[in-house]
Design a protein around this motif. Structure first.
Motif, PDB file in Angstrom:
ATOM      1  N   UNK A   1       0.817  -1.218   0.000  1.00  0.00           N
ATOM      2  CA  UNK A   1       0.000   0.000   0.000  1.00  0.00           C
ATOM      3  C   UNK A   1       0.849   1.266   0.000  1.00  0.00           C
ATOM      4  N   UNK A   2       2.015   1.212   0.637  1.00  0.00           N
ATOM      5  CA  UNK A   2       2.941   2.347   0.681  1.00  0.00           C
ATOM      6  C   UNK A   2       4.331   1.850   0.285  1.00  0.00           C
ATOM      7  N   UNK A   3       4.466   1.476  -0.962  1.00  0.00           N
ATOM      8  CA  UNK A   3       5.731   0.938  -1.470  1.00  0.00           C
ATOM      9  C   UNK A   3       6.837   1.982  -1.332  1.00  0.00           C
ATOM     10  N   UNK A   4       7.996   1.578  -0.822  1.00  0.00           N
ATOM     11  CA  UNK A   4       9.111   2.518  -0.717  1.00  0.00           C
ATOM     12  C   UNK A   4       9.450   3.151  -2.067  1.00  0.00           C
ATOM     13  N   UNK A   5       9.816   4.408  -2.023  1.00  0.00           N
ATOM     14  CA  UNK A   5      10.169   5.119  -3.250  1.00  0.00           C
ATOM     15  C   UNK A   5      11.579   4.733  -3.695  1.00  0.00           C
ATOM     16  N   UNK A   6      11.887   5.038  -4.942  1.00  0.00           N
ATOM     17  CA  UNK A   6      13.225   4.770  -5.480  1.00  0.00           C
ATOM     18  C   UNK A   6      14.279   5.510  -4.645  1.00  0.00           C
ATOM     19  N   UNK A   7      13.961   6.736  -4.218  1.00  0.00           N
ATOM     20  CA  UNK A   7      14.904   7.531  -3.423  1.00  0.00           C
ATOM     21  C   UNK A   7      15.147   6.889  -2.060  1.00  0.00           C
ATOM     22  N   UNK A   8      14.068   6.416  -1.416  1.00  0.00           N
ATOM     23  CA  UNK A   8      14.225   5.735  -0.130  1.00  0.00           C
ATOM     24  C   UNK A   8      15.101   4.504  -0.286  1.00  0.00           C
ATOM     25  N   UNK A   9      14.806   3.704  -1.306  1.00  0.00           N
ATOM     26  CA  UNK A   9      15.557   2.474  -1.527  1.00  0.00           C
ATOM     27  C   UNK A   9      17.041   2.751  -1.775  1.00  0.00           C
ATOM     28  N   UNK A  10      17.342   3.781  -2.556  1.00  0.00           N
ATOM     29  CA  UNK A  10      18.743   4.123  -2.820  1.00  0.00           C
ATOM     30  C   UNK A  10      19.439   4.545  -1.531  1.00  0.00           C
ATOM     31  N   UNK A  11      18.744   5.335  -0.701  1.00  0.00           N
ATOM     32  CA  UNK A  11      19.324   5.785   0.567  1.00  0.00           C
ATOM     33  C   UNK A  11      19.580   4.599   1.494  1.00  0.00           C
ATOM     34  N   UNK A  12      18.624   3.672   1.567  1.00  0.00           N
ATOM     35  CA  UNK A  12      18.783   2.506   2.428  1.00  0.00           C
ATOM     36  C   UNK A  12      19.909   1.610   1.934  1.00  0.00           C
TER      37      UNK A  12
END
Length: 117
Positions: A34-45
């Motif tokens: 429902x609230x899939x992580x964004x590309x930016x979040x994933x890159x930061x993680x």
């Protein structure tokens, strides 16, 4: 306070959530579809974890197999992987626990105990 990203029907996610609650670790819950992580979040993680985004794929998931990603990931850039992961939460390895300077993916009780307790 941690961010716990899960798919509620996932048994591993249920075990991880129960473990967090039993150990009185405060967290905010987020549904990975429902609230899939964004590309930016994933890159930061990925950067925080010090791993390629390739390691964030749920390689045992049906979606991963349907898309034939095993053979396609090697030719993809980190940006392309981030976009693909952010397009469908079911492609992401779960659960994820995110905190200040901390990214845990999948639930390994020993690792979580070492990092959180």
């Amino acid at each position: 306070m941690y961010l716990f990203i899960e798919y509620p029907k996932c048994t591993t996610c249920k075990k991880a959530k129960k473990w967090l609650e039993e150990n009185n670790i405060e967290f905010t819950d987020r549904h990975i579809v429902e609230e899939t992580p964004s590309a930016e979040e994933l890159k930061a993680w990925s950067k925080t974890k010090g791993e390629s985004l390739r390691k964030f794929f749920n390689t045992s998931g049906m979606k991963y197999r349907e898309l034939g990603l095993k053979d396609k990931l090697a030719a993809m850039s980190e940006d392309e992987m981030a976009e693909l992961l952010s397009s469908d939460g079911m492609l992401i390895k779960r659960p994820l626990l995110i905190g200040e300077g901390l990214v845990l993916k999948g639930f390994k009780e020993k690792e979580w105990t070492e990092k959180l307790i």
